[in-house]
Design a protein around this motif. Structure first.
Motif, PDB file in Angstrom:
ATOM      1  N   LEU A   9       0.827  -1.211   0.000  1.00 39.46           N
ATOM      2  CA  LEU A   9       0.000   0.000   0.000  1.00 39.46           C
ATOM      3  C   LEU A   9       0.860   1.260   0.000  1.00 39.46           C
ATOM      4  CD1 LEU A   9      -2.741  -1.287   2.421  1.00 39.46           C
ATOM      5  CD2 LEU A   9      -3.000  -0.831  -0.028  1.00 39.46           C
ATOM      6  N   LYS A  10       1.945   1.218   0.723  1.00 33.82           N
ATOM      7  CA  LYS A  10       2.885   2.350   0.752  1.00 33.82           C
ATOM      8  C   LYS A  10       3.421   2.629  -0.655  1.00 33.82           C
ATOM      9  CE  LYS A  10       7.243   3.356   3.164  1.00 33.82           C
ATOM     10  NZ  LYS A  10       8.202   2.739   4.109  1.00 33.82           N
ATOM     11  N   SER A  11       3.638   1.575  -1.435  1.00 32.62           N
ATOM     12  CA  SER A  11       4.178   1.756  -2.784  1.00 32.62           C
ATOM     13  C   SER A  11       3.200   2.462  -3.719  1.00 32.62           C
ATOM     14  CB  SER A  11       4.621   0.421  -3.375  1.00 32.62           C
ATOM     15  OG  SER A  11       3.527  -0.392  -3.678  1.00 32.62           O
ATOM     16  N   VAL A  12       1.900   2.484  -3.366  1.00 36.76           N
ATOM     17  CA  VAL A  12       0.909   3.202  -4.176  1.00 36.76           C
ATOM     18  C   VAL A  12       0.350   4.403  -3.406  1.00 36.76           C
ATOM     19  CG1 VAL A  12       0.332   1.218  -5.637  1.00 36.76           C
ATOM     20  CG2 VAL A  12      -0.999   1.642  -3.548  1.00 36.76           C
ATOM     21  N   ASN A  13       1.116   4.842  -2.407  1.00 38.97           N
ATOM     22  CA  ASN A  13       0.797   6.056  -1.632  1.00 38.97           C
ATOM     23  C   ASN A  13      -0.525   5.986  -0.871  1.00 38.97           C
ATOM     24  OD1 ASN A  13       3.207   7.382  -2.508  1.00 38.97           O
ATOM     25  ND2 ASN A  13       2.182   7.702  -4.473  1.00 38.97           N
ATOM     26  N   ILE A  14      -0.852   4.807  -0.357  1.00 37.91           N
ATOM     27  CA  ILE A  14      -2.033   4.657   0.487  1.00 37.91           C
ATOM     28  C   ILE A  14      -1.539   4.350   1.901  1.00 37.91           C
ATOM     29  CG2 ILE A  14      -4.104   3.296   0.971  1.00 37.91           C
ATOM     30  CD1 ILE A  14      -4.316   2.793  -2.055  1.00 37.91           C
ATOM     31  N   PRO A  15      -1.847   5.225   2.849  1.00 41.10           N
ATOM     32  CA  PRO A  15      -1.415   4.976   4.225  1.00 41.10           C
ATOM     33  C   PRO A  15      -2.112   3.749   4.818  1.00 41.10           C
ATOM     34  CG  PRO A  15      -2.282   7.218   3.971  1.00 41.10           C
ATOM     35  CD  PRO A  15      -2.560   6.485   2.706  1.00 41.10           C
ATOM     36  N   ALA A  16      -1.346   2.963   5.538  1.00 44.25           N
ATOM     37  CA  ALA A  16      -1.884   1.785   6.223  1.00 44.25           C
ATOM     38  C   ALA A  16      -1.039   1.553   7.468  1.00 44.25           C
ATOM     39  CB  ALA A  16      -1.833   0.575   5.300  1.00 44.25           C
ATOM     40  N   TYR A  17      -1.634   0.871   8.428  1.00 43.29           N
ATOM     41  CA  TYR A  17      -0.972   0.695   9.715  1.00 43.29           C
ATOM     42  C   TYR A  17      -0.975  -0.759  10.151  1.00 43.29           C
ATOM     43  CZ  TYR A  17      -1.480   5.666   9.561  1.00 43.29           C
ATOM     44  OH  TYR A  17      -1.422   6.967   9.141  1.00 43.29           O
ATOM     45  N   TYR A  18       0.154  -1.204  10.637  1.00 46.62           N
ATOM     46  CA  TYR A  18       0.391  -2.507  11.242  1.00 46.62           C
ATOM     47  C   TYR A  18      -0.309  -2.466  12.596  1.00 46.62           C
ATOM     48  CZ  TYR A  18       3.866  -6.091  12.853  1.00 46.62           C
ATOM     49  OH  TYR A  18       4.533  -7.191  13.325  1.00 46.62           O
ATOM     50  N   ALA A  19      -1.313  -3.295  12.788  1.00 43.51           N
ATOM     51  CA  ALA A  19      -2.128  -3.233  14.003  1.00 43.51           C
ATOM     52  C   ALA A  19      -2.016  -4.524  14.804  1.00 43.51           C
ATOM     53  CB  ALA A  19      -3.589  -2.978  13.633  1.00 43.51           C
ATOM     54  N   ILE A  20      -1.557  -4.390  16.037  1.00 44.72           N
ATOM     55  CA  ILE A  20      -1.380  -5.529  16.927  1.00 44.72           C
ATOM     56  C   ILE A  20      -2.685  -5.736  17.699  1.00 44.72           C
ATOM     57  CG2 ILE A  20      -0.004  -6.442  18.832  1.00 44.72           C
ATOM     58  CD1 ILE A  20       2.199  -4.471  17.940  1.00 44.72           C
ATOM     59  N   VAL A  21      -3.226  -6.942  17.644  1.00 46.02           N
ATOM     60  CA  VAL A  21      -4.518  -7.213  18.269  1.00 46.02           C
ATOM     61  C   VAL A  21      -4.459  -8.506  19.086  1.00 46.02           C
ATOM     62  CG1 VAL A  21      -5.809  -6.044  16.432  1.00 46.02           C
ATOM     63  CG2 VAL A  21      -5.412  -8.507  16.277  1.00 46.02           C
ATOM     64  N   LYS A  22      -5.465  -8.696  19.910  1.00 47.74           N
ATOM     65  CA  LYS A  22      -5.664  -9.960  20.610  1.00 47.74           C
ATOM     66  C   LYS A  22      -6.894 -10.595  19.989  1.00 47.74           C
ATOM     67  CE  LYS A  22      -5.602 -12.071  25.124  1.00 47.74           C
ATOM     68  NZ  LYS A  22      -5.571 -11.826  26.568  1.00 47.74           N
TER      69      LYS A  22
END
Length: 165
Positions: A97-110
């Motif tokens: 997603l970063k390579s196409v300029n779309i922000p995204a976030y690594y989300a740690i969950v339970k």
């Protein structure tokens, strides 16, 4: 990498710093990804395309090597080898997603049924899974990157049905 678990902010900073060197594709590969999505009309369509690309081109493998399974394999490794665990596949999706300029976030969950939520007053690491958060205009999309059969944006259904693995 040294870090502190004295607050949620310090934990988040440590995790961010731990992942800083693994979330980038080569310039040539990023250009190829950009070309694959160039004719799609909007960001949501690009996210869906790249999610389905991930589902068809890489496989989930549970890996707990290195620093206790806390640091993902690099996006370049996943792109070349075509496999990774939840950390690596989510990190790879963020890099796509970063390579196409779309922000995204690594989300740690339970993940799981009836899990206790993390205590806001007590920083700890009770988490067992990584997913991706994509904040699109008017719609936040969550991506479960280890399942190659579930439809785009269906992470909540996976969580409720216990189909996470």
């Amino acid at each position: 990498m040294p870090g502190q678990l004295t607050s949620w902010q310090s934990y988040g900073k440590w995790q961010h710093d731990l992942n800083a060197d693994v979330c980038t594709l080569s310039a040539d590969r990023a250009a190829e990804i950009k070309k694959l999505t160039a004719n799609l009309p909007g960001d949501k369509e690009k996210v869906k395309y790249l999610y389905e690309y991930l589902q068809h081109n890489v496989r989930y493998v549970n890996i707990k090597l290195g620093i206790g399974g806390l640091k993902p394999l690099s996006a370049t490794f996943v792109d070349q080898k075509k496999y990774g665990d939840c950390k690596a596949l989510s990190n790879y999706m963020v890099a796509l997603l970063k390579s196409v300029n779309i922000p995204a976030y690594y989300a740690i969950v339970k993940a799981g049924d009836n899990e206790e939520p993390a205590d806001p007053a007590f920083p700890a690491d009770p988490f067992n899974h990584i997913i991706v958060c994509v904040p699109l205009k008017g719609d936040t999309t969550w991506l479960e990157c280890t399942n190659n059969t579930q439809p785009f944006g269906n992470w909540v259904l996976l969580q409720k049905t216990g189909m996470l693995y």
